[in-house]
Design an enzyme around this catalytic site. Structure first.
Site, mmCIF file in Angstrom:
data_model
loop_
_atom_site.group_PDB
_atom_site.id
_atom_site.type_symbol
_atom_site.label_atom_id
_atom_site.label_comp_id
_atom_site.label_asym_id
_atom_site.label_seq_id
_atom_site.Cartn_x
_atom_site.Cartn_y
_atom_site.Cartn_z
ATOM 1 C CG HIS A 68 -1.941 1.045 1.277
ATOM 2 N ND1 HIS A 68 -3.134 0.884 1.939
ATOM 3 C CD2 HIS A 68 -2.008 2.282 0.730
ATOM 4 C CE1 HIS A 68 -3.878 1.966 1.805
ATOM 5 N NE2 HIS A 68 -3.200 2.837 1.074
ATOM 6 C CG LEU A 71 4.631 5.008 -5.960
ATOM 7 C CD1 LEU A 71 5.478 4.148 -6.880
ATOM 8 C CD2 LEU A 71 5.432 5.446 -4.737
ATOM 9 C CG HIS A 189 -10.426 3.952 2.530
ATOM 10 N ND1 HIS A 189 -9.313 4.757 2.589
ATOM 11 C CD2 HIS A 189 -11.387 4.596 3.240
ATOM 12 C CE1 HIS A 189 -9.587 5.832 3.309
ATOM 13 N NE2 HIS A 189 -10.842 5.757 3.715
ATOM 14 C CG HIS A 242 -5.650 2.423 6.002
ATOM 15 N ND1 HIS A 242 -7.027 2.330 6.146
ATOM 16 C CD2 HIS A 242 -5.449 3.077 4.826
ATOM 17 C CE1 HIS A 242 -7.621 2.896 5.118
ATOM 18 N NE2 HIS A 242 -6.679 3.351 4.300
ATOM 19 C CG ASP A 315 -1.926 4.860 3.645
ATOM 20 O OD1 ASP A 315 -1.904 5.143 2.431
ATOM 21 O OD2 ASP A 315 -2.841 5.217 4.407
ATOM 22 C CG HIS A 319 -0.292 15.056 1.064
ATOM 23 N ND1 HIS A 319 -1.133 15.056 -0.024
ATOM 24 C CD2 HIS A 319 -0.767 14.106 1.908
ATOM 25 C CE1 HIS A 319 -2.078 14.137 0.145
ATOM 26 N NE2 HIS A 319 -1.873 13.545 1.308
ATOM 27 N N GLY A 334 -2.397 12.122 5.194
ATOM 28 C CA GLY A 334 -1.376 11.234 4.658
ATOM 29 C C GLY A 334 0.005 11.548 5.186
#
Length: 445
Positions: A68, A71, A189, A242, A315, A319, A334
């Protein structure tokens, strides 16, 4: 062997002084091309070794596999690209990653998935497997053509709307049945969005005190329960992304006791960090699902130790500063994870003696490869096996500095934290992709 190519049969690489799984006395490992040829090799001065790697007593593990990551390519190459993400992966000890479908455009058709796959192959630093979306445009309405994507060059083997939940139970039922027929993995999710509208932090005392809208555990757990029952009744294989609550762990434990084909992942940040970090109002700590309480962290650790939760997945979510250096409730959710995950897991489990390096190999390499059906990753350290390898220096003190990470973004929640474990080298099919904190150049350059 020429620079920046994969070694071929008859090209010998010697790795000296390494401890397979951190056990026993150091040995020398001989690679023939991209395959392990000998595990206790006697150095022959008359032999020509095209490359020598001094392991310096490092722990030798099978190459890590991350189920997970994000990219960001195509669409947000300003925050990450397949090349920079592959470099981060290699530095983190990974030889294979699965990149999620919530790109721009969404990975909901073969041409996009195949493009991601070919760019990863061209870089040659890490096997980059694109994840196809479950629904077109991540809208949760119309299923994508799973079959077409499985037959493309990328041979997509996992489908997820990660970033969003497939909330409509009828759409999800159809997805489960479709995936079962093709024997592909669905990764959910788990978030009932009607319970999380406007929520930015775990629903608890800290969020209430800080004036942040709370995100209840039931928003995750209700979807986990629903999809366990979907998988039980309609077949196929389901993976929970997650997992973040003690309740989710209990639901998964029950499902496995019933023989339901379900697996789950937990992130390093949900194993280490809690909502106590919210006191800073720092947007770097905003993540989906949110950081929970101490009781959840403890339950997740135990669930990973006893096999209720199968794998660690980062995960990894880059950003830019413009999306993180803002008010907490405006920050995009994130965190970075590829380059720090092994250090975090070692700090939590290995250093205090709760688990050994075979456990790390299981949850960060073997089980992820098994769940995703990767035949050449997560393999035992043995003669004849692929030379997808990670060398780990378990006595190397370093401090996390976001500006020094290979990722194009700097949003690490571990900024300034000191760890005593770091990847010494990573090899993909016998090729060194990272060594001593430096990633190799991609093959395409």
């Amino acid at each position: 062997m020429t620079e920046n190519t994969f070694p071929t049969p008859g090209t010998f690489t010697l790795i000296t002084d390494v401890r397979p799984y951190g056990e026993g006395e150091p040995v020398n490992v001989l690679l023939d091309g991209g395959v392990i040829a000998e595990m206790d090799h006697t150095v022959d001065k008359s032999r020509t070794y095209h490359q020598r790697i001094d392991g310096r007593g490092a722990v030798l593990l099978p190459g890590l596999v991350d189920m997970h990551v994000h990219l960001r390519e195509p669409g947000r190459e300003d925050t990450e690209t397949i090349v920079t993400g592959s470099q981060a992966a290699a530095l983190g000890g990974f030889t294979a990653v699965f990149t999620m479908a919530n790109t721009q455009p969404v990975t909901d058709q073969p041409v996009i998935a195949d493009s991601v796959w070919h760019k990863g192959r061209a870089a040659g630093l890490c096997d980059v497997h694109p994840v196809g979306s479950i629904t077109k445009g991540l809208k949760g309405e119309t299923l994508t053509e799973f079959g077409m994507m499985t037959r493309g060059d990328a041979q997509v083997r996992m489908f997820s709307d990660d970033g969003r939940c497939v909330n409509d139970p009828l759409v999800m039922r159809r997805a489960v049945e479709y995936a079962a027929g093709l024997d592909v993995l669905l990764a959910q999710h788990a978030e009932e969005h009607r319970l999380t509208e406007g929520a930015v932090a775990h629903e608890g005392e800290n969020a209430a005190r800080l004036g942040l809208r709370g995100w209840p555990r039931v928003a995750e757990e209700s979807i986990v329960a629903r999809d366990i029952l979907m998988t039980r009744d309609y077949g196929g294989r389901m993976h929970i992304c997650h997992a973040s609550t003690a309740g989710s762990a209990e639901l998964l434990r029950w499902a496995k006791s019933q023989g339901v084909k379900i697996s789950a992942e937990v992130t390093p940040h949900h194993l280490l960090l809690t909502d106590a970090k919210l006191d800073t109002y720092d947007g770097v700590y905003r993540v989906n699902p949110p950081l929970r309480e101490d009781s959840d962290t403890a339950a997740l650790r135990q669930a990973l130790l006893d096999g209720t939760i199968d794998v660690v997945a980062t995960d990894h979510a880059p950003h830019g500063s413009e999306d993180k250096c803002v008010e907490f409730d405006q920050a995009k959710p994130g965190m970075l994870g590829l380059e720090t995950s092994l250090a975090v897991i070692a700090e939590i489990f290995v250093k205090p003696g709760l688990a050994d390096w075979r456990f790390v190999a299981k949850v960060m390499s073997e089980r992820p490869a098994e769940i995703t059906r990767l035949a050449d990753h997560g393999r035992p350290l043995a003669v004849g096996e692929p030379a997808n390898l990670t060398l780990v220096d378990d006595d190397h003190t370093w401090t996390v500095d976001g500006t020094q990470l290979a990722s194009k973004s700097e949003n690490t929640p571990y900024e300034g934290m000191t760890y005593s474990t770091r990847v010494a080298a990573t090899l993909l099919r016998g090729r060194v992709t990272a060594r001593d904190g430096v990633a190799e150049n991609p093959l395409s350059e």
